[in-house]
Design a protein around this motif. Sequence first.
Motif, short mmCIF file in Angstrom:
data_model
loop_
_atom_site.label_atom_id
_atom_site.label_comp_id
_atom_site.label_asym_id
_atom_site.label_seq_id
_atom_site.Cartn_x
_atom_site.Cartn_y
_atom_site.Cartn_z
N MET B 237 38.85 -21.47 -35.80
CA MET B 237 38.17 -21.88 -34.58
C MET B 237 37.32 -23.11 -34.84
SD MET B 237 36.25 -19.09 -32.28
CE MET B 237 35.25 -19.64 -30.94
N GLN B 238 37.34 -24.04 -33.88
CA GLN B 238 36.64 -25.32 -34.12
C GLN B 238 35.18 -25.26 -33.70
OE1 GLN B 238 39.58 -27.80 -32.04
NE2 GLN B 238 39.56 -29.07 -33.88
N TYR B 239 34.38 -26.03 -34.36
CA TYR B 239 32.97 -26.27 -34.01
C TYR B 239 32.15 -24.99 -33.95
CZ TYR B 239 35.72 -30.06 -32.12
OH TYR B 239 36.64 -31.03 -31.96
N THR B 241 29.39 -22.40 -34.84
CA THR B 241 28.13 -22.30 -35.55
C THR B 241 27.58 -20.89 -35.49
OG1 THR B 241 27.17 -23.15 -33.52
CG2 THR B 241 27.36 -24.69 -35.34
N ASP B 312 44.93 -29.02 -26.34
CA ASP B 312 43.80 -29.28 -27.24
C ASP B 312 44.18 -29.20 -28.71
OD1 ASP B 312 41.79 -29.98 -25.63
OD2 ASP B 312 40.89 -27.99 -25.45
N ASN B 316 45.60 -31.88 -33.93
CA ASN B 316 45.45 -31.15 -35.19
C ASN B 316 46.78 -30.65 -35.72
OD1 ASN B 316 42.78 -31.59 -35.33
ND2 ASN B 316 42.14 -29.48 -35.03
#
Lengths: 257, 368
Positions: B237-239, B241, B312, B316
Amino acid sequence: MSTIYALGLVLLFLMVLVGGKQGWRSFLSILLNFGFLFFAIVLIEFHVPPMFVTAVTGITILAVTIFMGEDDLRITVTAFYASLIVLLILIILIFFVSHWAMVQGFGNEDSDDLEGMSILIGISYLKVSVTAIVISTLGAIAEASIAISAGLTEILEVHPKINNSRLIDGGMAIGRQIIGTTLNTLFFGFFGGFLSLFIWFAGLHYSIGTIFNNKIFVAELIEILISFLGVLLTVPITSLVMVKRRDQVIDKSAETK
Amino acid sequence: MIIKWSRRKIYLIIGMIVCGLLAMLFVTHNQRLYRQPIAQVVRVSNEKKQRTEDEFKNVDHQTTQKITAVLMNGKNRGDQVKVQNTFSDSQPLDQEYKVGNQLFLSQLRRDHGKLTANPAGPKRDSVVVFLGWLVVTVLLLTMGKAGTFALVSVVINTILFLLAVSLDLHNQGSHVLLIFSGLALIFTVVSLFLVLGPTKKMLATLGATIAGTTIAILVGVLVLHLTHNRGVYYESMQYVTQVPRPLFIAEILLGSLGAVMDESSDIVATLFELKQIDPNVSRTQLFMSGRSVGKSIMGPLVNVLFLIFMADTFTNSLLYLKNGNSWGYTFSMNMSLGMVQSLISGIGIVLAVPVVSVLGAILLGRRR
């Protein structure tokens, strides 16, 4: 069994249960669209020019979504022509906007994912980003053009002698009915993916200025705005195409009766 | 075709053009509002291209350019600054600058009396403003009042979304699902209220949306649990936090909400129309027509979300393939989450059809 297979089977089961034959076709259209999307990536990997891939994949995905989503040829042919015109306008606009915004490739926030990767792949990321933006808007264009075209076909069926400007007014009225919910679909669809990025931005206290110049954010925002624009353009363009094709549509209605 | 330009429309067009010009004027002259130095390129000299090749036989070329730019803000405003920049043909993280481009600078310093700096990305806010203006103008011109309401709804939802994000951060991500389910509920009420007004229609659509989305998420979570998340790579999963899993479920919830609302309101509208034409319509008839409307919308709607989620992953995935990874591994690491998201959203969209049809039939139909 892997989760994706299991979820796919559940979806297939439900689609056939609710929609019967049409449900099966809808499922097939998603599968085909996935195939074409993956194929597009592979073609670009083999250095086929991305603009060519964009055009071919765009037309194919529109055709699959429209012709497998609906049976009635009076509706689908009009919707297909209209969405092709919108696609052409959008490709030109996206080409211009992405050269201006320069949001290709990756942002600094991606550097974790890029570790150990060789990113100089010799293919213009700018062109690839045009392809990705175009693909993300296709579903919305197809859906809106089907809705408008279906409504107009119904109007023509009831009032075959309606004059052209009234017919266009009718198309715009249908557009006004669907626009609120359609924009919501797109808004939520994109914001769903935005969530973690936004938490990142807010957590690290990015300033407004930083966010509005951030590569990833601007890229996402361009996608949203372009799809909004795609849907908005679809409404009048589908109405105009229906005016041009009204004789064929009325003929077909007479035949089927 | 005769276009009727009503006086109101002409005022609107003039107003939008004035607004657009003012906004563009502002955004092209707002450099002084930024703390980070911004400069405009006045001269570029490119050195010779250097060929690069990696272990996967990807050939690219890198060019170093010496840029002379004029600072547009800060205390050295108007001074020339030298910037050295390297860009490649493919431009993944780097960027070619041309004369006239405006760019952000980092590490602005004085070297032997001359200012030098490093490039830190182009200024992009004018594109955002231009495109936003274009969308609002077209929306108001073609859609009139409905367009205004749609716009208001998008603005309110964005503000709510930002509030929820800050609430989530305030709780350090410990109640992600609770916060974003609450947000989803408020979103639905606000959006439907703005689109449909305070009507019985709105209540029916609201009920159906909530029921459809809830069941879909439950089914999705159940399947994820039963299959032990096999083939779902949360680490991709991107980003992220915060803890990825609840965040992912929240993303699915928000992502599918709009589509389920869209579909439910279409079906409910048809059922109300049927009721108006024939007040004695039976529940079975209502249910059957709800289903027939629903089954023709659900396919295109699932495709709308599917294409948004999968597009999206495009860049990638290409990168993975170009780095010598197999199709299967590329799919797993980039597309599996998007696929799960599309499938669960799809389940929600399909389930909403019978739910909303039953609800509509009970609300409107006559018992026989």
